[in-house]
Design a protein around this motif. Sequence first.
Motif, short mmCIF file in Angstrom:
data_model
loop_
_atom_site.label_atom_id
_atom_site.label_comp_id
_atom_site.label_asym_id
_atom_site.label_seq_id
_atom_site.Cartn_x
_atom_site.Cartn_y
_atom_site.Cartn_z
N UNK A 1 0.81 -1.23 0.00
CA UNK A 1 0.00 0.00 0.00
C UNK A 1 0.84 1.27 0.00
N UNK A 2 2.12 1.16 0.39
CA UNK A 2 2.97 2.34 0.49
C UNK A 2 2.76 3.10 1.80
N UNK A 3 1.83 2.65 2.64
CA UNK A 3 1.55 3.29 3.93
C UNK A 3 2.76 3.14 4.85
N UNK A 4 3.12 4.25 5.51
CA UNK A 4 4.22 4.22 6.48
C UNK A 4 3.66 4.36 7.88
N UNK A 5 4.28 3.66 8.83
CA UNK A 5 3.84 3.68 10.22
C UNK A 5 5.00 4.12 11.11
N UNK A 6 4.72 5.07 11.98
CA UNK A 6 5.66 5.49 13.01
C UNK A 6 5.14 4.88 14.31
N UNK A 7 5.86 3.90 14.83
CA UNK A 7 5.43 3.15 16.01
C UNK A 7 6.34 3.46 17.19
N UNK A 8 5.75 3.58 18.37
CA UNK A 8 6.52 3.91 19.56
C UNK A 8 7.07 2.64 20.22
N UNK A 9 8.34 2.69 20.61
CA UNK A 9 8.99 1.56 21.27
C UNK A 9 8.29 1.16 22.57
N UNK A 10 7.68 2.13 23.25
CA UNK A 10 7.05 1.85 24.53
C UNK A 10 5.91 0.83 24.38
N UNK A 11 5.33 0.73 23.19
CA UNK A 11 4.25 -0.22 22.95
C UNK A 11 4.73 -1.54 22.38
N UNK A 12 6.00 -1.65 22.06
CA UNK A 12 6.54 -2.84 21.41
C UNK A 12 6.63 -4.01 22.39
N UNK A 13 6.08 -5.17 21.98
CA UNK A 13 6.24 -6.40 22.74
C UNK A 13 7.41 -7.21 22.18
N UNK A 14 7.32 -7.51 20.88
CA UNK A 14 8.43 -8.22 20.22
C UNK A 14 8.28 -8.09 18.72
N UNK A 15 9.34 -8.49 18.00
CA UNK A 15 9.39 -8.41 16.54
C UNK A 15 9.83 -9.77 16.00
N UNK A 16 9.20 -10.19 14.90
CA UNK A 16 9.66 -11.40 14.23
C UNK A 16 10.10 -11.06 12.81
N UNK A 17 11.07 -11.83 12.32
CA UNK A 17 11.58 -11.69 10.96
C UNK A 17 11.54 -13.07 10.32
N UNK A 18 11.35 -13.12 9.01
CA UNK A 18 11.33 -14.40 8.29
C UNK A 18 12.69 -14.73 7.68
N UNK A 19 13.70 -13.99 8.06
CA UNK A 19 15.04 -14.24 7.55
C UNK A 19 16.06 -14.01 8.66
N UNK A 20 17.28 -14.43 8.39
CA UNK A 20 18.35 -14.30 9.38
C UNK A 20 18.63 -12.83 9.66
N UNK A 21 18.91 -12.53 10.92
CA UNK A 21 19.21 -11.15 11.33
C UNK A 21 20.71 -10.91 11.39
N UNK A 22 21.09 -9.68 11.09
CA UNK A 22 22.46 -9.24 11.34
C UNK A 22 22.51 -8.82 12.80
N UNK A 23 23.53 -9.28 13.52
CA UNK A 23 23.66 -8.96 14.94
C UNK A 23 25.13 -8.99 15.30
N UNK A 24 25.62 -7.91 15.86
CA UNK A 24 27.02 -7.83 16.28
C UNK A 24 27.07 -7.24 17.67
N UNK A 25 27.71 -7.93 18.59
CA UNK A 25 27.89 -7.42 19.94
C UNK A 25 29.29 -7.77 20.42
#
Length: 143
Positions: free
Chosen positions: A108-132
Amino acid sequence: MMNNPYRPGGAYGGYPGYPAQQGGMQYGGQMSPPPASGQFISPTGQVAPTSMLPIEQSFIENILRLNLGKMATLYMTYENNSEWNAKIFKGRLEAAGRDHIIISDPTTGMRYLLLMVNLDYITFNEELKYAYPYGQQPPLTTR
């Protein structure tokens, strides 16, 4: 009443990295002047301009920044909402900040600005980049 050294105004002048109530930082019994506007105080007491902030790879927004452009499903909770308590957003990860996430729906091209305070968790269908870098002092970067 005993003075708590880990509370602002305590024996150490405040929390590490935050100015004391009297206007300066106290390390090892010595009071330093408060940082000038645009400066960052490291936990070791070194002064750096805010254009050179430490990279903290473990923060959610930095993990998300490593994965910009990937499709994500965000599970959000909105307490005390009579219409909906929980909502799921799906879209391409566009940006992430300390307190927000921006995604876009590619159909749809719709963009969403979401607040972190409401975030429970996020899922991805592919491998994530992560460096610590465990046990390492994070490098400085410009923002």
